[in-house]
Scaffold this motif. Structure first.
Motif, PDB file in Angstrom:
ATOM      1  N   TYR A 259       5.274 -41.511  14.431  1.00 43.57           N
ATOM      2  CA  TYR A 259       5.609 -42.237  13.170  1.00 43.57           C
ATOM      3  C   TYR A 259       5.631 -43.693  13.376  1.00 43.57           C
ATOM      4  O   TYR A 259       5.078 -44.373  12.491  1.00 43.57           O
ATOM      5  CB  TYR A 259       7.302 -42.122  12.976  1.00 43.57           C
ATOM      6  CG  TYR A 259       7.391 -40.556  12.244  1.00 43.57           C
ATOM      7  CD1 TYR A 259       7.760 -40.243  10.924  1.00 43.57           C
ATOM      8  CD2 TYR A 259       7.351 -39.628  13.226  1.00 43.57           C
ATOM      9  CE1 TYR A 259       7.875 -39.053  10.432  1.00 43.57           C
ATOM     10  CE2 TYR A 259       7.588 -38.110  12.524  1.00 43.57           C
ATOM     11  CZ  TYR A 259       7.701 -37.969  11.137  1.00 43.57           C
ATOM     12  OH  TYR A 259       7.834 -36.768  10.707  1.00 43.57           O
ATOM     13  N   LEU A 260       5.958 -44.139  14.413  1.00 45.98           N
ATOM     14  CA  LEU A 260       5.624 -45.690  14.770  1.00 45.98           C
ATOM     15  C   LEU A 260       4.267 -46.172  14.664  1.00 45.98           C
ATOM     16  O   LEU A 260       3.886 -47.446  14.250  1.00 45.98           O
ATOM     17  CB  LEU A 260       6.242 -46.139  16.022  1.00 45.98           C
ATOM     18  CG  LEU A 260       7.813 -45.886  16.121  1.00 45.98           C
ATOM     19  CD1 LEU A 260       8.279 -46.111  17.697  1.00 45.98           C
ATOM     20  CD2 LEU A 260       8.474 -46.839  15.358  1.00 45.98           C
ATOM     21  N   SER A 261       3.273 -45.411  15.359  1.00 48.35           N
ATOM     22  CA  SER A 261       1.846 -45.699  15.276  1.00 48.35           C
ATOM     23  C   SER A 261       1.589 -45.680  13.772  1.00 48.35           C
ATOM     24  O   SER A 261       0.603 -46.673  13.342  1.00 48.35           O
ATOM     25  CB  SER A 261       1.044 -44.656  15.945  1.00 48.35           C
ATOM     26  OG  SER A 261       1.346 -44.635  17.098  1.00 48.35           O
ATOM     27  N   ALA A 262       1.978 -44.741  12.797  1.00 49.17           N
ATOM     28  CA  ALA A 262       1.517 -44.763  11.442  1.00 49.17           C
ATOM     29  C   ALA A 262       2.097 -46.001  10.827  1.00 49.17           C
ATOM     30  O   ALA A 262       1.270 -46.759   9.987  1.00 49.17           O
ATOM     31  CB  ALA A 262       2.047 -43.492  10.817  1.00 49.17           C
ATOM     32  N   LEU A 263       3.382 -46.301  11.184  1.00 51.49           N
ATOM     33  CA  LEU A 263       4.011 -47.493  10.484  1.00 51.49           C
ATOM     34  C   LEU A 263       3.024 -48.680  10.812  1.00 51.49           C
ATOM     35  O   LEU A 263       2.890 -49.421   9.853  1.00 51.49           O
ATOM     36  CB  LEU A 263       5.414 -47.644  10.714  1.00 51.49           C
ATOM     37  CG  LEU A 263       6.103 -46.818  10.184  1.00 51.49           C
ATOM     38  CD1 LEU A 263       7.738 -47.149  11.016  1.00 51.49           C
ATOM     39  CD2 LEU A 263       6.616 -47.484   8.933  1.00 51.49           C
TER      40      LEU A 263
END
Length: 265
Positions: free
Chosen positions: A178-182
């Protein structure tokens, strides 16, 4: 290329490599339990099954994919780099910024390249999201909700113990997706405010050789946070191994002209 770690995820990696990346030659695999490495080698027609030391000493191995449990990533990543091998590590890369910088410095010193999962932000789905954002399909983004809600890995994973040890849990296991996508879609994070909780101190194993037994939980199993990105976008973020069922959206970006919804980054 060599595979370090012969657990469940190694089979996903090897199946995908053989299906999509035929130019990569897998010459060896290794595990602390050599019998597991031997079984993996037989299943995927890998020439050599090794101990960890043997893998790192093999001059034919140029790149090592590190698929060991999270608690051993820093130690094994250092050993791989020290052996002069290029590295691709499963997430998490390290449990602290200090250790991350130390491993990166060692890689620079040894002149090797390193990478780390997840690379899912490079896939067509999230790249399409980036295209829509760049072309202002939803106008200017101002808010994101991201929710990874599940009732843990013990319902499907035959050896879930490592997921509840220090250095793991939902934050380090699923948070990177999720953090990589954000960050890939909306830019770097400026501020984080968060709380953690533990739904229960023990977990019941449902599958595998240890089905029916209980394991201790060493880490929080639920996190709720608010993130503010440097662009001003505000993110509501929930990660949990304690939720049986939820109707929360997995990943939605809200702009002043529309909404982008994505299933599971």
């Amino acid at each position: 290329m060599g595979i370090l770690g012969a657990g469940v995820i190694s089979r996903t990696y090897l199946a995908d490599i053989k299906a999509f990346y035929q130019r990569l030659e897998i010459v060896a695999c290794a595990d602390i339990d050599v019998a597991l490495a031997q079984a993996l080698a037989q299943e995927f027609d890998i020439p050599k099954a090794y101990t960890v030391k043997e893998l790192l000493n093999d001059a034919e191995v140029e790149i090592v994919i590190n698929l060991t449990p999270p608690q051993f990533h820093v130690e094994t990543n250092r050993a791989i780099i020290a052996a002069g091998k290029h590295l691709f590590s499963e997430k998490p890369f390290a449990p602290s910024l200090k250790e991350t910088k130390e491993v990166l410095a060692l890689a620079a010193e040894k002149g090797v390249k390193i990478g780390c999962a997840p690379d899912t932000f490079l896939a067509s789905g999230l790249q399409s999201m980036r295209y829509y954002l760049d072309n202002q399909i939803i106008g200017k983004p101002f808010f994101v909700t991201a929710n990874m809600t599940t009732f843990g890995v013990e319902t499907w994973h035959p050896n879930p113990v490592a997921f509840y040890k220090k250095g793991s849990g939902p934050l380090f296991d699923m948070g990177p997706y999720y953090l990589s996508a954000l960050v890939a879609l909306l830019g770097p994070i400026e501020t984080v405010m968060a709380f953690d909780a533990t739904g229960k101190s023990t977990r019941h194993i449902y599958v595998g050789a240890n089905a029916g037994t209980e394991i201790e939980t060493e880490v929080p199993t639920h996190y709720s946070g608010i993130l503010k990105l440097k662009t001003g976008v505000v993110v509501s973020f929930n990660l949990s191994f304690d939720i049986y069922k939820s109707n929360l959206p997995m990943f939605e970006i809200y702009g002043d002209g529309g909404t982008l919804a994505y299933p599971d980054p």
